[in-house]
Design a protein around this motif. Structure first.
Motif, mmCIF file in Angstrom:
data_model
loop_
_atom_site.group_PDB
_atom_site.id
_atom_site.type_symbol
_atom_site.label_atom_id
_atom_site.label_comp_id
_atom_site.label_asym_id
_atom_site.label_seq_id
_atom_site.Cartn_x
_atom_site.Cartn_y
_atom_site.Cartn_z
ATOM 1 N N LEU A 29 0.834 -1.172 0.061
ATOM 2 C CA LEU A 29 -0.136 0.091 -0.001
ATOM 3 C C LEU A 29 0.775 0.993 0.060
ATOM 4 C CD1 LEU A 29 -2.677 -1.208 2.608
ATOM 5 C CD2 LEU A 29 -3.013 -0.931 0.029
ATOM 6 N N ALA A 30 2.012 1.287 0.786
ATOM 7 C CA ALA A 30 2.925 2.477 0.830
ATOM 8 C C ALA A 30 3.591 2.721 -0.398
ATOM 9 C CB ALA A 30 3.859 2.354 1.951
ATOM 10 N N GLN A 35 5.193 5.628 -5.097
ATOM 11 C CA GLN A 35 6.193 5.494 -6.103
ATOM 12 C C GLN A 35 5.467 5.376 -7.465
ATOM 13 O OE1 GLN A 35 9.401 5.012 -4.793
ATOM 14 N NE2 GLN A 35 8.246 5.227 -2.730
ATOM 15 N N ASN A 36 6.725 5.602 -8.596
ATOM 16 C CA ASN A 36 6.170 5.625 -9.735
ATOM 17 C C ASN A 36 6.043 4.347 -10.240
ATOM 18 O OD1 ASN A 36 8.739 4.618 -10.705
ATOM 19 N ND2 ASN A 36 9.590 6.761 -10.763
ATOM 20 N N GLY A 72 12.557 6.796 -0.948
ATOM 21 C CA GLY A 72 12.671 5.904 0.164
ATOM 22 C C GLY A 72 12.083 6.775 1.512
ATOM 23 N N ASP A 73 12.113 8.273 1.480
ATOM 24 C CA ASP A 73 11.743 8.934 2.547
ATOM 25 C C ASP A 73 10.099 8.972 2.526
ATOM 26 O OD1 ASP A 73 14.244 9.558 3.610
ATOM 27 O OD2 ASP A 73 14.320 11.546 2.376
ATOM 28 N N SER A 74 9.599 9.138 1.224
ATOM 29 C CA SER A 74 8.316 9.108 1.278
ATOM 30 C C SER A 74 7.579 7.862 1.693
ATOM 31 C CB SER A 74 7.692 9.766 -0.014
ATOM 32 O OG SER A 74 7.908 8.948 -1.114
ATOM 33 N N PHE A 75 8.187 6.826 0.986
ATOM 34 C CA PHE A 75 7.944 5.341 1.270
ATOM 35 C C PHE A 75 7.740 5.249 2.842
ATOM 36 C CE2 PHE A 75 8.658 0.976 2.666
ATOM 37 C CZ PHE A 75 7.852 0.221 1.595
ATOM 38 N N THR A 81 3.066 5.403 8.802
ATOM 39 C CA THR A 81 1.635 6.167 9.347
ATOM 40 C C THR A 81 0.462 5.348 8.754
ATOM 41 O OG1 THR A 81 1.694 7.656 7.622
ATOM 42 C CG2 THR A 81 2.834 8.372 9.549
ATOM 43 N N LEU A 82 0.806 4.314 7.969
ATOM 44 C CA LEU A 82 -0.426 3.647 7.478
ATOM 45 C C LEU A 82 -0.852 2.733 8.906
ATOM 46 C CD1 LEU A 82 0.321 2.000 4.196
ATOM 47 C CD2 LEU A 82 -1.658 3.361 4.582
#
Length: 112
Positions: A29-30, A35-36, A72-75, A81-82
């Motif tokens: 889900l993350a 990601q692209n 990696g940071d946004s993932f 937080t999911l």
């Protein structure tokens, strides 16, 4: 999404949903949310391997499994937080709307 295909994932676990048994589901889900397409496809292929599941069960942090080129940071932020409520919502949809049994797998197709 591509010009030919759209892919989505719904989780329909057969066991009680907990932090320690949802690492792959939360990782998927993350990745979908951050990601692209090319990185997503490669990462999903990696997550679907049995050795990856064994590695995560043995305590490897999912962040160590990211592939080159992933954000990696946004993932990591999204993964951490999911909540489990999203997976529970997927489970409820699968069982109440799609009439799947817990853990049952299905492919749903809808033409473009």
């Amino acid at each position: 999404t591509s010009t030919h295909t759209r892919v989505g994932i719904l989780n329909n676990p057969s066991s009680k949903i907990k932090e320690d048994n949802t690492a792959i589901a939360r990782g998927i889900l993350a990745a979908f949310l951050t990601q692209n397409n090319s990185n997503l496809k490669s990462f999903l292929s990696k997550l679907s391997k049995e050795e990856t599941a064994k590695s995560l069960a043995a305590g490897t942090k999912i962040i160590k499994l990211l592939i080159p080129g992933m954000d990696g940071d946004s993932f990591e932020k999204k993964y951490n937080t999911l909540g489990l409520d999203l997976i529970k919502t997927h489970q409820m949809f699968c069982q109440e709307v799609l009439k799947l049994l817990p853990g049952q797998i299905a492919v749903i197709s809808n033409g473009r």
